[in-house]
Design an enzyme around this catalytic site. Structure first.
Site, short mmCIF file in Angstrom:
data_model
loop_
_atom_site.label_atom_id
_atom_site.label_comp_id
_atom_site.label_asym_id
_atom_site.label_seq_id
_atom_site.Cartn_x
_atom_site.Cartn_y
_atom_site.Cartn_z
N GLN A 47 0.83 -1.22 0.00
CA GLN A 47 0.00 0.00 0.00
C GLN A 47 0.85 1.26 0.00
OE1 GLN A 47 -2.89 0.00 3.19
NE2 GLN A 47 -3.93 -1.82 2.42
N GLU A 114 6.34 7.59 6.39
CA GLU A 114 5.91 6.50 7.26
C GLU A 114 6.83 6.46 8.48
OE1 GLU A 114 4.76 2.74 5.32
OE2 GLU A 114 5.03 3.78 3.44
N HIS A 242 2.99 -5.55 11.66
CA HIS A 242 2.53 -4.21 11.30
C HIS A 242 1.57 -3.76 12.40
CE1 HIS A 242 0.93 -0.81 9.14
NE2 HIS A 242 1.81 -1.01 8.18
N ARG A 289 8.02 0.87 13.59
CA ARG A 289 7.00 -0.16 13.73
C ARG A 289 7.12 -1.07 14.93
NH1 ARG A 289 6.12 -2.23 7.67
NH2 ARG A 289 5.28 -0.19 7.14
N HIS A 350 3.52 -9.31 9.37
CA HIS A 350 3.55 -8.56 8.12
C HIS A 350 4.76 -8.88 7.25
CE1 HIS A 350 2.60 -5.16 5.55
NE2 HIS A 350 3.78 -4.58 5.78
N GLU A 374 11.63 -10.76 -0.49
CA GLU A 374 11.36 -11.04 0.92
C GLU A 374 11.93 -12.37 1.41
OE1 GLU A 374 7.43 -9.92 2.10
OE2 GLU A 374 7.59 -10.92 4.05
N ARG A 385 12.91 -3.85 9.72
CA ARG A 385 12.88 -3.18 8.41
C ARG A 385 12.24 -1.80 8.52
NH1 ARG A 385 8.69 -3.10 4.07
NH2 ARG A 385 7.40 -3.96 5.71
N LEU A 391 10.27 -3.18 -1.13
CA LEU A 391 10.10 -3.18 -2.60
C LEU A 391 11.40 -2.69 -3.23
CD1 LEU A 391 6.48 -1.71 -2.73
CD2 LEU A 391 7.12 -4.06 -3.25
P1 FAD Z 1 6.01 -11.76 -3.41
O1 FAD Z 1 5.53 -10.52 -4.01
O2 FAD Z 1 5.30 -12.26 -2.22
O3 FAD Z 1 5.97 -12.90 -4.53
C1 FAD Z 1 6.26 -14.23 -4.17
C2 FAD Z 1 5.87 -15.12 -5.33
O4 FAD Z 1 6.36 -16.43 -5.14
C3 FAD Z 1 4.36 -15.26 -5.51
O5 FAD Z 1 4.10 -15.18 -6.89
C4 FAD Z 1 4.08 -16.66 -4.99
O6 FAD Z 1 2.94 -17.27 -5.54
C5 FAD Z 1 5.34 -17.38 -5.43
N1 FAD Z 1 5.66 -18.60 -4.70
C6 FAD Z 1 5.83 -18.75 -3.36
N2 FAD Z 1 6.15 -20.03 -3.07
C7 FAD Z 1 6.18 -20.70 -4.25
C8 FAD Z 1 6.40 -22.05 -4.62
N3 FAD Z 1 6.65 -23.02 -3.71
N4 FAD Z 1 6.34 -22.38 -5.93
C9 FAD Z 1 6.04 -21.45 -6.87
N5 FAD Z 1 5.79 -20.17 -6.58
C10 FAD Z 1 5.87 -19.81 -5.29
N6 FAD Z 1 6.72 -3.22 1.17
C11 FAD Z 1 7.09 -1.98 0.79
O7 FAD Z 1 8.27 -1.72 0.50
N7 FAD Z 1 6.16 -0.98 0.73
C12 FAD Z 1 4.85 -1.17 1.03
O8 FAD Z 1 4.04 -0.26 0.94
C13 FAD Z 1 4.45 -2.46 1.44
N8 FAD Z 1 3.16 -2.72 1.78
C14 FAD Z 1 2.79 -3.99 2.05
C15 FAD Z 1 1.45 -4.27 2.31
C16 FAD Z 1 1.02 -5.57 2.51
C17 FAD Z 1 -0.44 -5.85 2.78
C18 FAD Z 1 1.97 -6.62 2.48
C19 FAD Z 1 1.53 -8.04 2.69
C20 FAD Z 1 3.31 -6.35 2.27
C21 FAD Z 1 3.73 -5.04 2.06
N9 FAD Z 1 5.07 -4.75 1.82
C22 FAD Z 1 5.43 -3.48 1.47
C23 FAD Z 1 6.07 -5.81 1.71
C24 FAD Z 1 6.29 -6.13 0.23
O9 FAD Z 1 5.06 -6.08 -0.44
C25 FAD Z 1 6.91 -7.49 0.03
O10 FAD Z 1 8.00 -7.67 0.87
C26 FAD Z 1 7.38 -7.65 -1.41
O11 FAD Z 1 6.34 -7.36 -2.29
C27 FAD Z 1 7.88 -9.06 -1.63
O12 FAD Z 1 8.12 -9.24 -3.00
P2 FAD Z 1 8.69 -10.63 -3.49
O13 FAD Z 1 8.78 -10.55 -4.98
O14 FAD Z 1 9.88 -10.99 -2.73
O15 FAD Z 1 7.55 -11.69 -3.06
C1 SIN Z 2 2.23 0.27 4.83
O1 SIN Z 2 1.74 0.80 3.84
O2 SIN Z 2 1.99 0.65 5.99
C2 SIN Z 2 3.14 -0.88 4.65
C3 SIN Z 2 4.47 -0.41 4.22
C4 SIN Z 2 5.50 -1.48 4.36
O3 SIN Z 2 5.23 -2.56 4.87
O4 SIN Z 2 6.63 -1.21 3.97
#
Ligand code: FAD
Ligand code: SIN
Length: 533
Positions: A47, A114, A242, A289, A350, A374, A385, A391
């Protein structure tokens, strides 16, 4: 069973996997597998936005300092400098790929703030930044002929020497990844995907706890696979809660109420109407946080209440409507109008700060296996964090990993004689209830004993209980046909174990790990007095 051969295998289609795919696809064949629909990811739900330095008075030095302060002395300073300095270039690239960020009437980025940030530096797209990023990246990926995306394909294990019949333990020099065993969750078939190089981009593990902002896919699969393959994993005790998820018992995932609202002036109150945060930290509702989540946890315990309140009346109604439309819609659907009344909120699991250990190029301790996003542990976050840094971290590390892998992949040979997945066990319809019930038990154990506030005895109890769940689940795994829910349960139990193990080793309160047995010098958690300055 079929066998596929690709230059680059990517496990996961969030920001880390997608942005890496766009880079490496220029040089060879890419297969991206993802266990659900391709846009389902933590990324999609982000978000607040992406933290990055754009204009003065902000500076790289200030962003670095804020990150180090949040990390509580445990960040790798070189990594922090590198990620923050490379951030602006990666943001430009994301914009070139089509991601749109909100601007002011003067045409400058409308930067949010934030907790823990000393400046406004968060680029965002209304209150659904992640959805916008995921949209833009998926569109780009679809237009690339070298990238194949396989939805509903679940990575079960990475393939290493172990599967070729060679003995491997944690001191084996040169454990090597040759690809992955992948379960097609529609057909039930398990195939081999052989790759010269593999990127783990499988995201977080929020579902190890009962209340989480993470979608169903966040089950720590990557961390568990790498740990089972004897790869290095670290910092697992640092689980970020969170402070403000909407209080809606029984609704999963918990809906996040972005910290950007507090950045815009919203304040936390207890049910008596007191702005309690000043009793805990001079930064009030915008303290980092870990401090806010612990303070809320304490307020709830001291007052015997189920939630605290987020009061948004300091924010102009027009601004709320314009910048936070999804939050308003979701609250109104639940019968709460944030323009008129406060939003009931509670902390929720979170973000996983630890994970698969990588070097500055995203290389794991296993040959030809990279990790980004992540699921990785880069050293950027340390003990906690800083909001909206994840991101950014994913973009920077996916870029660095792609640069490294492009230089090396042509020298890597495909593995020979990889055996098929050993099909064993029989389908048993009764097993599903065992899986869901065990997952609930695990989540209750983790939430009750390994949550925001921990102690030696709670951790010990959690470990004992987990050992029982682990034994039962491993028995079930040995005799039941392979299924994604069963694999996820195994992975969640292993991640829970890694969190407890790391928490038991840390004999201090640091960052997100807080133990009543090791209070910080001079700290008392229970605060009943203190005034807003
Ligand atoms: P993800 O985006 O989670 O993608 C993981 C992928 O791996 C998915 O496609 C999943 O299906 C796939 N996968 C998992 N296991 C397997 C498997 N065994 N086999 C095949 N596929 C698999 N961060 C910020 O910096 N700013 C924000 O504003 C923020 N807001 C957030 C709000 C929410 C509600 C949440 C939940 C998180 C937020 N975060 C934010 C954290 C951030 O969104 C994540 O840390 C980041 O998007 C992780 O990206 P990623 O590509 O590592 O993993
Ligand atoms: C939020 O929008 O509060 C989430 C931001 C983050 O997890 O980095």
């Amino acid at each position: 069973m079929s066998q596929k051969k690709v230059d680059f295998l990517i496990i996961g289609s969030g920001i880390a996997g997608l942005s890496y795919a766009l880079k490496v696809a220029e040089f060879g064949s890419v297969c991206m597998i993802t266990k659900s629909d391709q846009d389902e990811s933590n990324t999609k739900y982000a978000q607040g936005g992406i933290a990055s330095v754009t204009y003065q008075p902000d500076s790289i030095e200030k962003h670095v300092r804020d990150t180090l302060v949040a990390g509580d002395g445990l960040c790798d300073e070189e990594v922090v400098n590198m990620v923050i300095s490379e951030g602006p270039k990666r943001i430009e690239e994301l914009i070139e790929w089509g991601a749109r960020f909100d601007k002011t009437e003067q045409g400058e980025f409308d930067l949010g703030k934030e907790g823990g940030h000393s400046e406004n530096r968060i680029l965002h797209h209304k209150d659904n930044t992640g959805w916008e990023i995921e949209r833009a990246l998926i569109e780009q990926v679809h237009s690339h002929k070298n990238i194949e995306i396989l939805d509903h394909h679940f990575a079960v294990e990475i393939i290493t020497q172990h599967h070729l019949g060679q003995y491997v333990n944690s001191s084996t020099p040169g454990i090597t990844c040759f690809g992955a065993y992948v379960l097609n969750t529609i057909t039930g078939r398990t195939d081999v995907i052989l790759a010269r190089t593999t990127l783990m981009a499988s995201g977080g593990a929020g579902n190890v706890y009962a209340t989480t902002t993470n979608p169903r896919i966040a089950t720590g699969d990557g961390v568990a696979m790498v740990y089972r393959a004897k790869g290095r994993v670290a910092d697992m005790e640092f689980i970020q809660f969170h402070p403000t998820a909407m209080y809606q018992p029984g609704v999963q995932p918990a809906f996040l109420i972005t910290e950007a609202l507090r950045g815009d002036g919203a304040v936390l109150r207890n049910q008596k109407g007191e702005e309690f945060m000043y009793r805990y930290d001079e930064r009030g509702s915008l303290a980092p946080r870990d401090i806010v989540a612990r303070a809320i946890d304490n307020e709830l315990k001291v007052n015997g209440e189920d939630y605290v309140l987020l009061d948004c009346k300091n924010i102009q109604p027009e601004r709320l409507e314009l910048h936070f439309p999804n939050i308003l819609a979701r609250c109104r659907a639940a019968g709460i109008d944030p323009l008129m009344e406060s939003i009931p909120v509670v902390p929720a699991c979170h973000y996983m700060c630890g994970g698969i250990v990588v070097d500055q190029n995203g290389q794991t301790s296993i040959n030809h296996l990279y990790a980004a996003g992540e699921c990785s542990r880069t050293g950027l976050h340390g003990g906690n964090r800083l909001a909206s840094n994840s991101l950014l971290e994913a973009l920077v590390y996916s870029n660095r990993a792609s640069n490294d892998v492009i230089r090396k992949f042509e020298m890597v040979e495909f593995a020979q004689n990889v055996p098929e997945w050993d099909i064993k066990g029989t389908a048993d319809p009764e097993e599903m209830v065992l899986i869901t019930q065990t997952q609930k038990e695990l989540q209750a154990i983790m939430s009750n004993y390994v949550g925001i506030v921990r102690s030696n005895i709670r951790l010990e109890r959690a470990l004992d209980r987990l050992q029982i769940l682990n034994r039962e689940t491993e028995n079930m795994y040995r005799r039941t046909t392979l299924s994604a829910p069963l694999c996820e349960l195994r992975n969640l139990i292993l991640v829970g174990y890694l969190i407890i193990k790391a928490a038991r080793l840390r004999k201090e309160s640091r960052g997100l790990h807080y133990s009543i047995d090791y209070p910080r010098p001079g700290e008392t958690l229970l605060r009943t007095s203190g005034q807003k300055p």
